[in-house]
Enzyme design. Structure first.
Site, PDB file in Angstrom:
ATOM      1  N   GLY A 267       0.828  -1.206   0.000  1.00 33.24           N
ATOM      2  CA  GLY A 267       0.000   0.000   0.000  1.00 33.24           C
ATOM      3  C   GLY A 267       0.859   1.251   0.000  1.00 33.24           C
ATOM      4  N   VAL A 268       0.191   2.404   0.024  1.00 37.88           N
ATOM      5  CA  VAL A 268       0.944   3.657   0.060  1.00 37.88           C
ATOM      6  C   VAL A 268       1.330   3.983   1.495  1.00 37.88           C
ATOM      7  CG1 VAL A 268       0.083   4.743  -2.032  1.00 37.88           C
ATOM      8  CG2 VAL A 268      -1.263   4.874   0.056  1.00 37.88           C
ATOM      9  N   ASN A 270       4.439   5.456   4.523  1.00 36.90           N
ATOM     10  CA  ASN A 270       5.839   5.295   4.926  1.00 36.90           C
ATOM     11  C   ASN A 270       6.172   3.876   5.387  1.00 36.90           C
ATOM     12  OD1 ASN A 270       6.642   8.080   4.552  1.00 36.90           O
ATOM     13  ND2 ASN A 270       5.117   8.469   6.129  1.00 36.90           N
ATOM     14  N   VAL A 271       5.219   3.241   6.079  1.00 35.90           N
ATOM     15  CA  VAL A 271       5.509   1.908   6.584  1.00 35.90           C
ATOM     16  C   VAL A 271       5.657   0.919   5.430  1.00 35.90           C
ATOM     17  CG1 VAL A 271       4.664   0.012   7.999  1.00 35.90           C
ATOM     18  CG2 VAL A 271       4.371   2.357   8.765  1.00 35.90           C
ATOM     19  N   GLU A 292      -0.731  -2.041  -6.836  1.00 34.61           N
ATOM     20  CA  GLU A 292      -1.329  -0.899  -7.558  1.00 34.61           C
ATOM     21  C   GLU A 292      -0.338   0.220  -7.712  1.00 34.61           C
ATOM     22  OE1 GLU A 292      -4.960   0.185  -5.372  1.00 34.61           O
ATOM     23  OE2 GLU A 292      -3.757   0.192  -3.590  1.00 34.61           O
ATOM     24  N   GLY A 386      -7.283   0.489  -2.534  1.00 31.10           N
ATOM     25  CA  GLY A 386      -7.225  -0.893  -3.016  1.00 31.10           C
ATOM     26  C   GLY A 386      -7.047  -1.892  -1.892  1.00 31.10           C
TER      27      GLY A 386
HETATM   28  O1  0RQ Z   1      -1.947  11.758  10.822  1.00 28.89           O
HETATM   29  O2  0RQ Z   1       0.080  12.855   9.958  1.00 28.89           O
HETATM   30  O3  0RQ Z   1      -1.810  14.190  10.989  1.00 28.89           O
HETATM   31  O4  0RQ Z   1      -0.354  12.716  12.430  1.00 28.89           O
HETATM   32  O5  0RQ Z   1      -3.349   9.086  10.295  1.00 28.89           O
HETATM   33  O6  0RQ Z   1      -0.920   7.766   9.701  1.00 28.89           O
HETATM   34  O7  0RQ Z   1       0.807   6.432  10.869  1.00 28.89           O
HETATM   35  O8  0RQ Z   1       1.543   8.227   9.184  1.00 28.89           O
HETATM   36  O9  0RQ Z   1       0.463   6.019   8.498  1.00 28.89           O
HETATM   37  O10 0RQ Z   1       0.808   7.162   6.217  1.00 28.89           O
HETATM   38  O11 0RQ Z   1       0.796   4.637   6.548  1.00 28.89           O
HETATM   39  O12 0RQ Z   1      -1.329   5.982   6.749  1.00 28.89           O
HETATM   40  C1  0RQ Z   1      -4.390   3.948   7.226  1.00 28.89           C
HETATM   41  C2  0RQ Z   1      -4.206   6.375   6.783  1.00 28.89           C
HETATM   42  C3  0RQ Z   1      -2.157   5.030   7.345  1.00 28.89           C
HETATM   43  C4  0RQ Z   1      -3.232   4.709   5.124  1.00 28.89           C
HETATM   44  C5  0RQ Z   1      -3.518   5.024   6.631  1.00 28.89           C
HETATM   45  C6  0RQ Z   1      -3.304   9.359  11.703  1.00 28.89           C
HETATM   46  C7  0RQ Z   1      -1.836   9.614  11.956  1.00 28.89           C
HETATM   47  C8  0RQ Z   1      -1.452  10.425  10.724  1.00 28.89           C
HETATM   48  C9  0RQ Z   1      -1.448   8.749   8.837  1.00 28.89           C
HETATM   49  P1  0RQ Z   1      -0.920  12.978  11.065  1.00 28.89           P
HETATM   50  P2  0RQ Z   1       0.557   7.174   9.596  1.00 28.89           P
HETATM   51  P3  0RQ Z   1       0.278   5.966   6.923  1.00 28.89           P
HETATM   52  C10 0RQ Z   1      -3.060   1.111  -1.415  1.00 28.89           C
HETATM   53  C11 0RQ Z   1      -3.817   0.716  -0.191  1.00 28.89           C
HETATM   54  C12 0RQ Z   1      -6.241   3.138   3.327  1.00 28.89           C
HETATM   55  C13 0RQ Z   1      -5.999   2.938   1.861  1.00 28.89           C
HETATM   56  C14 0RQ Z   1      -5.083   1.806   1.552  1.00 28.89           C
HETATM   57  C15 0RQ Z   1      -4.504   4.633   4.303  1.00 28.89           C
HETATM   58  C16 0RQ Z   1      -2.272   9.754   9.639  1.00 28.89           C
HETATM   59  O13 0RQ Z   1      -2.543   3.509   5.045  1.00 28.89           O
HETATM   60  O14 0RQ Z   1      -5.058   5.641   3.885  1.00 28.89           O
HETATM   61  O15 0RQ Z   1      -4.685   1.017   2.384  1.00 28.89           O
HETATM   62  N1  0RQ Z   1      -5.025   3.381   4.076  1.00 28.89           N
HETATM   63  N2  0RQ Z   1      -4.733   1.722   0.301  1.00 28.89           N
HETATM   64  O16 0RQ Z   1      -1.649  10.316  13.171  1.00 28.89           O
HETATM   65  C17 0RQ Z   1      -6.347   8.873  14.848  1.00 28.89           C
HETATM   66  C18 0RQ Z   1      -5.805   6.600  14.870  1.00 28.89           C
HETATM   67  C19 0RQ Z   1      -4.825   6.880  13.854  1.00 28.89           C
HETATM   68  C20 0RQ Z   1      -4.715   8.197  13.400  1.00 28.89           C
HETATM   69  C21 0RQ Z   1      -3.286   6.934  12.316  1.00 28.89           C
HETATM   70  N3  0RQ Z   1      -5.990   5.365  15.361  1.00 28.89           N
HETATM   71  N4  0RQ Z   1      -6.527   7.618  15.313  1.00 28.89           N
HETATM   72  N5  0RQ Z   1      -5.472   9.193  13.889  1.00 28.89           N
HETATM   73  N6  0RQ Z   1      -3.751   8.180  12.454  1.00 28.89           N
HETATM   74  N7  0RQ Z   1      -3.928   6.114  13.172  1.00 28.89           N
HETATM   75  C22 0RQ Z   1      -3.052   2.543  -1.898  1.00 28.89           C
HETATM   76  C23 0RQ Z   1      -4.287   2.983  -2.595  1.00 28.89           C
HETATM   77  O17 0RQ Z   1      -5.280   2.419  -2.445  1.00 28.89           O
HETATM   78  C24 0RQ Z   1      -4.276   4.100  -3.513  1.00 28.89           C
END
Ligand code: 0RQ
Length: 501
Positions: A267-268, A270-271, A292, A386
């Site tokens: 997925g997209v 940093n992790v 994707e 996705g």
């Molecule tokens: O917000 O930057 O304002 O602090 O969410 O979180 O930890 O930097 O992680 O960039 O990997 O994103 C699920 C959003 C994770 C992403 C998600 C807040 C956190 C931060 C981002 P800040 P991180 P990531 C292929 C697959 C759905 C689509 C997908 C996503 C921000 O992975 O959009 O998987 N996934 N597509 O602080 C409140 C919580 C939180 C929270 C994280 N429990 N409560 N805020 N955050 N956990 C790609 C495509 O489909 C195109």
């Protein structure tokens, strides 16, 4: 040499301001673009200006916008800020648009990315009036060379009444040959199996087709994709990446995966990028990807000679990596293929190839339900993207997140997920920096014990265990998935009232 070599289409070159006179208020507009790649750069800005002028005259001006996935400030950002977007689908990640959705100004239809094209064909979203598609060149016979993404462009070009093309010469001309656009899509009951048996197999054409009579305007641009930098890996993301790679090793040693694994989806974020980087330093070789999005980490894997074949629908690169790719594009030819998202994310192919899917999450509950999209049950972050296409149909899926968010005041492991995108039935492996919970083959209560023990942050672990123990004790006749309904969402409520879970 000119990028617009088709005589009919070269007569249609106009400015973006002239092009947007073809878009009317109330139109449904399908634009190209997927994760900040291959989106139109000039037409959206000109449309936003046109709408602002109309609003200045107290006239209504709004559109429905369909894309491939997320775009960029020059598209979603300007249109959301200008208040143009009435309805948006199928995925976004723009701060201004997120505000418009969460304040109720824009309706957001958050769908699985493999579904959007077929749902448009089924007519679920109404007729498409205009397609605005970025390409890297137009050939003499009118065929279009896509740019850094394919997304839903094929479908929008087929369905729209009229077409506006943006020809962007920032993209290398050598993009020709990087795409495989499948034109065999049929609607039920006429569907046929997709004969795609390995990531680099071609089943379509290198070009997009368009009826030249539908093209009302061609706009020339020379502008980069969004190309955002990745955060440097911190200890937490390195720990999560280590856990994923160790788990893959464990699966190989138990003969559940071949030595070169199975095609990867990442997925997209940093992790996901850190996991790919970690694989670069691992012993794994001969890897393939059916994914994707191609992020920096995947190009690193190709450069290290570890990844030989990647199928995707789009790039999502940092500026530095995009410049490198553009300069050395020939060396990646034959190793990367970009497909339409209905094929890159197709359940049939994901199931057949046996994908290893790795995606981020917002929170998971003790039973394994995963929330990928909403904060505190109500506020959208991005969308399901996705993740559902891949997770449900994968051979093996991982959901990955730090065990806490916002400097520890939120636990990512909760009694009950405040929104569910992936059900307990879909989730295989949960990963936080604390550890890995392999949930495959376990009953709900066995899963809960493992999730609490392996993935929860120590600051929240005892309270989760206490919740679970009391739920078990309270339900002598409900031992399958015990919950305390009054308390199930109390952690979220507590955060809303006191700023801490
Ligand atoms: O917000 O930057 O304002 O602090 O969410 O979180 O930890 O930097 O992680 O960039 O990997 O994103 C699920 C959003 C994770 C992403 C998600 C807040 C956190 C931060 C981002 P800040 P991180 P990531 C292929 C697959 C759905 C689509 C997908 C996503 C921000 O992975 O959009 O998987 N996934 N597509 O602080 C409140 C919580 C939180 C929270 C994280 N429990 N409560 N805020 N955050 N956990 C790609 C495509 O489909 C195109």
């Amino acid at each position: 040499m000119s990028r617009i070599r088709c005589p009919i289409l070269s007569t249609k070159v106009v400015t973006a301001q002239q092009a947007v006179t073809h878009i009317q208020s109330g139109d449904r507009v399908g634009m190209s673009g997927f994760t900040g790649a291959g989106y139109p750069k000039k037409v959206p800005g000109a449309l936003a200006e046109r709408a602002k002028e109309a609003h200045g005259r107290n006239e209504d001006f709004g559109i429905d916008l369909w894309t491939g996935a997320s775009t960029a400030p020059e598209l979603d950002g300007v249109l959301a800020e200008a208040g143009v977007l009435r309805r948006r689908l199928p995925f976004q990640s723009d701060p201004a648009l997120r505000r418009a959705i969460n304040s109720g100004l824009t309706e957001y239809v958050d769908t699985h990315l493999s579904h959007s094209a077929q749902q448009a064909w089924f007519g679920f979203y109404g007729p498409l009036n205009v397609a605005v598609v970025e390409v890297s060149a137009i050939l003499p016979n009118g065929l279009l060379v896509p740019s850094s993404s394919v997304g839903n462009s094929k479908t929008w070009l087929d369905l729209a009444d009229i077409v506006i093309l943006e020809v962007n010469k920032w993209h290398p001309r050598a993009y020709e040959g990087f795409h495989d656009v499948y034109y065999g899509t049929r609607l039920p009951p006429g569907r046929r199996p997709l004969q795609l048996l390995d990531p680099l197999q071609r089943i379509g054409d290198p070009y997009l087709r368009v009826d030249p009579h539908k093209v009302v305007a061609v706009v020339e641009t020379n502008a980069p994709d969004r190309n955002l930098p990745f955060k440097d890996s911190d200890d937490g993301s390195r720990a999560m990446a280590d856990h994923v790679v160790d788990f893959l090793r464990h699966e190989v040693s138990h003969n559940r995966l071949p030595e070169n694994l199975l095609p990867l989806q990442s997925g997209v974020g940093n992790v996901a990028n850190a996991v790919m980087k970690n694989l670069t330093h691992s012993e794994f070789e001969g890897l393939t990807a059916y994914t994707e999005v191609i992020q920096d980490g995947m190009l690193d894997l190709i450069d290290a000679g570890k990844l030989s074949a990647v199928s995707a629908t789009s790039f999502s690169l940092s500026a530095e990596r995009a410049a490198h790719f553009n300069q050395h594009i020939e060396s990646y030819k034959g190793r990367i293929l970009l497909r339409a998202q209905e094929i890159s994310n197709h359940p049939e192919i994901i199931r057949r190839l046996g994908i290893i899917a790795i995606n981020g999450m917002v929170e998971a509950d003790i039973y394994g339900n995963v929330n990928s999209t909403h904060v505190m049950g109500s506020t959208i972050i991005n969308g399901i993207g996705g993740s559902g296409d891949f997770a449900r149909n994968a051979f093996l899926n991982f959901f990955v997140s730090p065990s806490t968010a916002k400097h520890g005041v939120i636990s990512a492991i909760v009694p009950f997920a405040s929104h569910v995108d992936h059900t307990e039935h879909d989730t295989h492996v949960l990963v936080t920096e604390q550890g890995v919970a392999d949930l495959r083959g376990l009953s709900p209560t066995a899963r809960a014990r493992k999730v609490i023990h392996r993935c929860a942050h120590p600051a929240y672990r005892d309270r989760l265990q206490d919740y679970f123990d009391r739920a078990v004790a309270a339900h002598p006749h409900g031992q399958h998935t015990p919950h305390l309904l009054r308390e199930a969402l109390s952690w979220h409520e507590h955060f809303q009232e006191h700023g801490q879970m």
